[in-house]
Design a protein around this motif. Structure first.
Motif, PDB file in Angstrom:
ATOM      1  N   TYR A  16       0.816  -1.214   0.000  1.00 52.98           N
ATOM      2  CA  TYR A  16       0.000   0.000   0.000  1.00 52.98           C
ATOM      3  C   TYR A  16       0.852   1.267   0.000  1.00 52.98           C
ATOM      4  CZ  TYR A  16      -4.153  -2.848   0.661  1.00 52.98           C
ATOM      5  OH  TYR A  16      -5.163  -3.754   0.487  1.00 52.98           O
ATOM      6  N   GLU A  41      -3.666  -2.178   7.894  1.00 51.24           N
ATOM      7  CA  GLU A  41      -2.529  -3.127   7.867  1.00 51.24           C
ATOM      8  C   GLU A  41      -1.532  -2.797   8.970  1.00 51.24           C
ATOM      9  OE1 GLU A  41      -3.486  -5.427   6.267  1.00 51.24           O
ATOM     10  OE2 GLU A  41      -4.333  -4.841   4.344  1.00 51.24           O
ATOM     11  N   GLU A  93      -6.103 -10.605  -0.972  1.00 46.44           N
ATOM     12  CA  GLU A  93      -7.033 -10.882   0.125  1.00 46.44           C
ATOM     13  C   GLU A  93      -7.775 -12.205  -0.075  1.00 46.44           C
ATOM     14  OE1 GLU A  93      -6.450  -9.340   2.612  1.00 46.44           O
ATOM     15  OE2 GLU A  93      -6.269  -7.188   2.328  1.00 46.44           O
ATOM     16  N   GLU A 125      -9.862  -7.590   6.396  1.00 49.81           N
ATOM     17  CA  GLU A 125      -9.380  -8.203   5.150  1.00 49.81           C
ATOM     18  C   GLU A 125     -10.554  -8.507   4.210  1.00 49.81           C
ATOM     19  OE1 GLU A 125      -6.522  -7.496   5.272  1.00 49.81           O
ATOM     20  OE2 GLU A 125      -5.291  -8.445   6.807  1.00 49.81           O
ATOM     21  N   HIS A 128     -11.422  -5.326   2.553  1.00 49.26           N
ATOM     22  CA  HIS A 128     -10.445  -5.021   1.492  1.00 49.26           C
ATOM     23  C   HIS A 128     -10.743  -5.853   0.243  1.00 49.26           C
ATOM     24  CE1 HIS A 128      -7.287  -3.908   4.806  1.00 49.26           C
ATOM     25  NE2 HIS A 128      -8.348  -3.122   4.819  1.00 49.26           N
TER      26      HIS A 128
END
Ligand SMILES: [Fe+2]
Ligand SMILES: [Fe+2]
Length: 163
Positions: A16, A41, A93, A125, A128
């Motif tokens: 990221y 995260e 993910e 997660e 995401h």
């Protein structure tokens, strides 16, 4: 298991970070979402980092590999376009959630503390994954990115169980 998850979160942070770096210049519209996922995260990493410290367990020998590998993966996907960012998130993910549910089924009977730690990150997660799946276009030209990224994630997970 905690060591592997700890290393994985460091990889995610660096993915990221790299995607944010590129997006700040090229696709400002995705910056808020990337910043939010990065903050998750970092929390996940802290969760596993604390657990390792409490239990005096060493971290993965290949932490640097996760950090560098994550950054490179983030950089390449971001340079392929904003859609590749979402496909990358979805691919990672999907692989991670598969791995987490396998861990949870084991930890449920063996280690309540570690089970709670893994459980606490799972909802993030999933969010995401949903974001990646809904924002990313499912055109066939993105299939190779999905396959390469999920394959790389599987290899990295396997590697950190050995290191
Ligand atoms: Fe995470
Ligand atoms: Fe995540």
């Amino acid at each position: 298991m905690i060591r592997v998850d700890h290393a994985g979160e460091l990889g995610a942070i660096n993915i990221y970070k790299a995607q944010l770096l590129v997006s700040t210049y090229l696709y400002k519209d995705v910056v808020p979402e990337l910043k939010e996922m990065l903050s998750h995260e970092k929390e996940h990493f802290e969760t596993f980092d604390n657990l390792l410290k409490i239990r005096s367990i060493r971290s993965c020998y290949a932490l640097w590999f996760w950090a560098v590998g994550g950054f490179v993966l983030g950089l390449f996907t971001a340079l392929m376009g904003r859609n590749a960012i979402w496909v990358c998130t979805n691919a990672i993910e999907t692989t991670v959630l598969h791995h987490l549910s396998w861990q949870l089924s084991f930890l449920g009977n063996h280690d309540a503390e570690a089970h709670d730690a893994v459980c606490s990150i799972k909802a993030d997660e999933e969010a995401h994954q949903n974001m990646g799946a809904s924002r990313g276009k499912n055109a066939f030209i993105y299939k190779p990115i999905f396959i390469v990224v999920s394959g790389a994630t599987k290899i990295a997970i396997w590697l950190s169980t050995k290191l």
